[in-house]
Design an enzyme around this catalytic site. Structure first.
Site, PDB file in Angstrom:
ATOM      1  CE1 TYR A  64     -20.097 -55.647 -13.256  1.00 49.77           C
ATOM      2  CE2 TYR A  64     -21.060 -57.805 -13.688  1.00 49.77           C
ATOM      3  CZ  TYR A  64     -21.204 -56.440 -13.469  1.00 49.77           C
ATOM      4  OH  TYR A  64     -22.450 -55.876 -13.467  1.00 49.77           O
ATOM      5  CG  ASN A 100     -11.719 -63.004 -14.117  1.00 51.26           C
ATOM      6  OD1 ASN A 100     -10.910 -62.463 -13.374  1.00 51.26           O
ATOM      7  ND2 ASN A 100     -12.162 -62.440 -15.228  1.00 51.26           N
ATOM      8  CD  GLU A 110      -2.761   0.872   2.638  1.00 48.18           C
ATOM      9  OE1 GLU A 110      -3.713   1.636   2.793  1.00 48.18           O
ATOM     10  OE2 GLU A 110      -2.484  -0.057   3.431  1.00 48.18           O
ATOM     11  CE  LYS A 141      -7.386   1.036   3.347  1.00 43.26           C
ATOM     12  NZ  LYS A 141      -6.171   1.317   4.158  1.00 43.26           N
ATOM     13  CB  CYS A 144      -4.767  -2.190   3.908  1.00 43.52           C
ATOM     14  SG  CYS A 144      -4.059  -2.589   5.546  1.00 43.52           S
TER      15      CYS A 144
END
Length: 690
Positions: free
Chosen positions: A506, A469, A46, A115, A173
């Site tokens: 699955y 499987n 600032e 500001k 600020c």
């Protein structure tokens, strides 16, 4: 912006209060350094052109004219700098003086933003010199020495005309300390980056509060927030300033400067604006709030055009807050400040990691405990292989039974040796059941599987997917039927990484009555089991639990569906589907941030290129990363049907694949667009196609 990443920074120059010429040179020097480091957005404190603590000197005409002259000098000397930067100065207009931020790019003042909230208390009595920017203000101003009108007001946002994701707003600020900050409305109307030019003095505890405020505000506004505060050169009379710079990104502080640095300093970070954009789109309440705030009609946009970042951070200096990330720069690789986390699911800090593990385990156990209470279950069944996933599932189930005040002996841990089972995993399964207090059942399924082979005409010597499987489904059948027999439920053991890749059978290990590991990625599973081992070692009351867990952690990940070789595991999962470290990295960025293949490849190079894969001697190469990224997309798209009917399981993190809310994807969606992006990437970089 390349990949939506913006290199941005806060700068604290070495100032002389009220010496605008000196301050202009300090600002120019830092802008030039920022330009060399490919920083595209820079914010100063600032009133950085005059100094914040000028007091009644602000009432002097000489200081105001010096500020304007310094602004002209700054513009003239930064014409060749491709950096959008904001510097603070007083501006006089219609009998009032405003505390302002001037946005400058390549020698042109693009906008001046005043500001809004001027403090008038204790050490900050700015209303003696400055007017709040409230009510009706002129939309433009004239500044001596600058041609034409300059946009002026608190309703201004600056937007890259080539990328709408880069949209900047400013507040000064006090504006961020009030209940309704101007930047809240800016964010709701499109600003993704908020800069704050500040002069916040230091008192005990204030830095931590400031840190919390900035992080929280960036989270609420889903934005990047750059906070640059006045440095120690402003310290005078009754106040001390520390030059505290904070860069926050959607709730996380990504960069921060030390207090009271002795030299001029730039604190930089690479901000992923694509992530912010993604989160705003995903969180639809953000858009609803924007609509409630009244649309975009009363906000103005000032367009600018700026070059892309190239991410060539170069060598860090004492004045530049760059960090090398996970190592030295790699040849041909553009580096991001701070690097990229190679394991996004696992905190690096041991204390945080331990706390995260505790939290995750409690969520897993509480989710299962709720299900047990709801259905009045008095028993549970788990397929215990002696591998990581089933180990974690048993440990969590034991914790859930403790919560429900049910004896752990009501947990039936069934180990089902078959063609691929090794003595090591079988011994660990037996020991684990004993150490946890579960009831162990050992059922050899070889005879049943061979009967099934005969029924369907499967050659036992043909080790194909059917061979594998059949074993997985036989195990699931045993578990389901035992659960029926004992009045319990089957606890699933599969994890998030396996679901993403479809690395499950699955209606085999894909199915259960409650999946405690369903949202746990493989890279985290290991640390959760390690946490249990560490807790057992600390307590000293669990006998041999820690040693068996340590041996399980040291065992290669495998489904053990193929015959062992010389008594050792022959089927190592990561040799078949790729390193889980890579796949979890890909999964995180696909699901959490919606990133595409090219960006994920770029991030993976940043995080993993040249790194040794966990538990191996292999070093990640560019071709290796690309190979498994291509494989990830192929598997992810083709295996959605397995996820569409996955069992219930507690969600413990931001990334989950439950089809009931977290990931809704058609099972037959085309991957053409993703494959095209991968092909174009391979062509451009000369990568070896999978």
């Amino acid at each position: 912006m390349k990949y939506g990443i913006l290199r941005a920074a806060c700068a604290v120059p070495q100032l002389a209060v009220a010496d605008c010429s000196h301050n202009a040179e300090a600002i120019v020097s830092l802008v030039q350094q920022a330009h060399e480091k490919q920083i595209r957005l820079l914010v100063f404190p600032e009133l950085s052109i005059t100094g914040y603590t000028c007091g009644d000197l602000f009432l002097q005409h000489t200081l105001q004219q010096a500020a304007y002259a310094a602004l002209r000098n700054i513009c003239e000397q930064t014409r060749s700098c491709d950096v959008l930067f904001a510097a603070g100065l007083p501006v006089e207009l219609h009998g009032a003086r405003y505390n302002c931020a001037a946005f400058i790019l390549r020698g042109e003042v693009l906008a001046v933003i005043p500001k809004t909230f001027i403090p008038e208390y204790a050490e900050f009595y700015e209303r003696r010199w400055f007017t709040p920017a409230m009510g009706t203000l002129p939309e433009t101003i004239r500044i001596p020495g600058f041609p034409g009108d300059i946009p002026f007001g608190t309703d201004i946002m600056l937007q890259d005309k080539n990328d709408m994701r880069f949209c900047v707003s400013a507040e000064i600020c006090e504006d961020v300390w009030v209940p309704l900050s101007p930047s809240t409305l800016h964010a709701l109307h499109g600003a993704t980056v908020i800069v704050n030019l500040s002069a916040s003095n230091e008192v005990a505890g204030k830095a931590e509060y400031r840190r919390m405020l900035v992080a929280a505000h960036s989270a609420k506004t889903v934005s990047a927030y750059l906070y640059a505060s006045a440095g120690h050169d402003e310290s005078s009379t009754d106040m001390v300033f520390g030059g505290h710079c904070i860069i926050a990104h959607n709730g996380s502080i990504t960069a921060e400067s030390p207090l009271f640095a002795e030299d001029a300093r730039i604190t930089a970070a690479d901000l992923d604006l694509e992530r912010l954009w993604h989160d705003r789109l995903r969180t639809t309440t953000f858009a609803c709030c924007a609509q409630e705030a009244g649309g975009c009609s009363h906000f103005r946009t000032v367009d600018f055009e700026i070059a892309d970042n190239v991410f060539s951070g170069g060598t860090s200096t004492a004045h530049i807050g760059f960090h090398a990330g996970n190592g030295t720069d790699l040849p041909g690789t553009e580096r991001l400040i701070g690097g990229v986390d190679p394991r996004p699911f696992v905190p690096h800090d041991p204390a945080r990691r331990s706390e995260r593990c505790r939290e995750v385990i409690e969520m897993q156990a509480e989710g299962l405990a709720k299900r047990l209470r709801h259905i009045h279950a008095k028993s549970a069944v788990i397929g215990l292989s002696g591998g990581l996933d089933s180990t974690l599932a048993l440990l969590v189930t034991a914790r859930a039974f403790d919560k429900c005040a049910i004896s752990r002996s009501a947990i039936t841990a069934i180990t089902m040796p078959c063609f691929g089972t090794t003595g090591r995993t079988l011994a660990n399964a037996r020991s684990l059941a004993e150490q946890t207090g579960a009831t162990l059942k050992e059922i050899d399924i070889q005879k049943a599987v061979r009967q099934h082979f005969a029924d369907i005409g499967q050659d036992e010597n043909c080790h194909d997917v059917t061979y594998e499987n059949c074993q997985a489904r036989e195990r699931t059948q045993v578990l389901m039927d035992w659960a029926n027999k004992s009045g319990g439920i089957v606890i699933g053991t599969g994890d998030l990484s396996e679901l993403a890749l479809g690395w499950c059978t699955y209606n085999g290990d894909q199915m259960s009555m409650y999946g405690v590991n369903a949202s746990i990625p493989k890279t985290l599973v290991r640390h959760l089991v390690d946490w249990f081992a560490a807790e057992a070692e600390k307590s000293g009351t669990d006998g041999g639990l820690a040693p068996v867990l340590r041996d399980i952690l040291a065992t290669p990940v495998s489904p053990e569906l193929l015959p062992p070789q010389e008594g050792s595991i022959s089927q190592k999962t990561e040799e078949l589907v790729g390193p889980y470290e890579l796949h979890d990295f890909f999964l995180y960025h696909v699901l959490r941030w919606g990133a595409g293949p090219e960006k994920i490849f770029f991030l993976a190079e940043q995080a993993l290129l040249g790194r040794t894969a966990e538990g191996t001697d292999s070093v990640y190469t560019r071709d290796m990363i690309f190979k498994w990224l291509t494989s990830f997309y192929q598997r992810f798209f083709s295996q959605q049907f397995k996820r569409s009917c996955m069992p219930d399981g507690a969600k413990v993190g931001t990334v989950c694949l439950s089809p009931r809310g977290d990931w809704r994807m058609p099972s037959d969606a085309s991957a053409a667009a993703w494959n095209a992006e991968l092909a174009a990437l391979a062509e451009r970089l000369g990568l070896e196609k999978a």
